[in-house]
Write a protein that holds these residues in place. Structure first.
Motif, PDB file in Angstrom:
ATOM      1  N   ALA A   1       0.839  -1.294   0.066  1.00 60.33           N
ATOM      2  CA  ALA A   1       0.004  -0.036  -0.063  1.00 60.33           C
ATOM      3  C   ALA A   1       0.968   1.404  -0.051  1.00 60.33           C
ATOM      4  O   ALA A   1       0.488   2.091  -0.584  1.00 60.33           O
ATOM      5  N   CYS A   2       2.244   1.008   0.671  1.00 57.45           N
ATOM      6  CA  CYS A   2       2.840   2.192   0.652  1.00 57.45           C
ATOM      7  C   CYS A   2       3.674   2.695  -0.748  1.00 57.45           C
ATOM      8  O   CYS A   2       3.954   3.699  -1.063  1.00 57.45           O
ATOM      9  N   CYS A   3       3.676   1.686  -1.663  1.00 59.59           N
ATOM     10  CA  CYS A   3       4.206   1.895  -2.803  1.00 59.59           C
ATOM     11  C   CYS A   3       2.971   2.057  -3.954  1.00 59.59           C
ATOM     12  O   CYS A   3       3.536   2.181  -5.347  1.00 59.59           O
ATOM     13  N   ASP A   4       1.579   2.252  -3.639  1.00 61.32           N
ATOM     14  CA  ASP A   4       0.833   2.163  -4.394  1.00 61.32           C
ATOM     15  C   ASP A   4       0.309   3.459  -4.987  1.00 61.32           C
ATOM     16  O   ASP A   4      -0.487   4.203  -3.748  1.00 61.32           O
ATOM     17  N   PRO A   5       0.505   4.153  -5.680  1.00 60.32           N
ATOM     18  CA  PRO A   5       0.303   5.606  -6.393  1.00 60.32           C
ATOM     19  C   PRO A   5      -1.386   5.942  -6.139  1.00 60.32           C
ATOM     20  O   PRO A   5      -1.663   7.034  -5.857  1.00 60.32           O
TER      21      PRO A   5
END
Length: 279
Positions: A273-277
């Motif tokens: 989730a931290c890498c999902d724009p």
């Protein structure tokens, strides 16, 4: 005796004379804990200490008063790295609880399932403790000693939570697993913050709650993620050995084995989730 100081100095003076006094702000932990027990001899009501409810953004840190409520945190304009703490705030009980329960109370209660701890651990938060002898600061990880145990002395009060502004732009996530969606004590919860540079991980921090006597960071995983390409997510890099700091127990909510398995899955999801724009 019911005491209602008007300043922090008055509160500290009262604590120095009556170290057994019970401090009261929102009361959402204090009152249920009393149950049928006799009431304490001294109650120290902190509700008039308005400065302890303030949330301030300073050049090098963010200061959150110990009396700041979860609802106030949700509404505050804070750097992006605080999004996980805001997500946790929305998971604390009901709206009525969020309106009166305080961050400081959550930390001083020192439950292994305290919602505020993992998001603050990944922010490298410190706490400020004040007494008539003066003030001291220490990392949140050093403040929490175990189930219902902290390093706060009887004559001290928690006044502020201080978060250094070292990862303002970090993308964060908070995930909580319980037996139902709301009004639940967590089986596992995970907070993560990731800072990227040129599409690669510059810094990553991950903390897990409800799987140890004190919520803890995963330093080996954090180190393993440095320099990783963020495209496609980071969850695929999580290995079983990264979760070795956890010491879960069997209880009425879940088995230790289930907690470890669930923690692995939630860590993967939080990092992705931290890498999902679009998250």
């Amino acid at each position: 005796m019911y005491l209602r100081p008007r300043t922090v100095g008055e509160a500290c003076a009262a604590l120095s004379e009556r170290p057994a006094a019970v401090m009261l702000s929102g009361g959402t932990d204090v009152f249920p804990a009393w149950g049928e027990k006799p009431r304490p001899d001294y109650i120290l009501d902190l509700s008039l200490l308005a400065d302890l409810a303030a949330i301030r953004i300073e050049p090098d840190h963010v200061s959150i008063g110990a009396r700041a409520t979860w609802s106030a945190l949700c509404k505050a304009e804070l750097p992006a790295c605080f999004d996980a703490l805001k997500q946790a705030a929305r998971e604390v009980g009901s709206i009525q609880i969020q309106n009166v329960a305080t961050l400081g109370g959550n930390l001083c209660n020192a439950s292994p399932a305290a919602d505020g701890v993992p998001p603050l651990l990944v922010l490298d938060a410190e706490v400020e403790l004040v007494s008539v002898a003066g003030a001291r600061r220490l990392p949140l990880s050093d403040f929490l000693l175990g189930n219902r145990r902290t390093t706060r002395r009887p004559d001290e009060m928690l006044t502020r939570i201080l978060v250094p502004r070292t990862i303002d732009d970090g993308r964060t996530a908070f995930l909580k697993l319980g037996a139902r969606r709301y009004l639940v004590i967590s089986i596992v919860m995970v907070a993560a913050v990731v800072s990227l540079e040129n599409g690669r991980v510059r810094e990553a921090r991950v903390a897990i709650g409800s799987c140890s006597a004190v919520a803890c960071r995963l330093p080996s995983l954090e180190a393993a993620l440095i320099g990783r390409q963020a495209a496609g997510g980071l969850g695929r890099h999580v290995e079983a050995e990264h979760l070795l700091p956890l010491t879960p127990i069997d209880d009425v909510r879940a088995s230790a084995a289930y907690r470890v398995e669930a923690a692995h899955e939630l860590v993967c999801r939080a990092l992705d989730a931290c890498c999902d724009p679009g998250a």
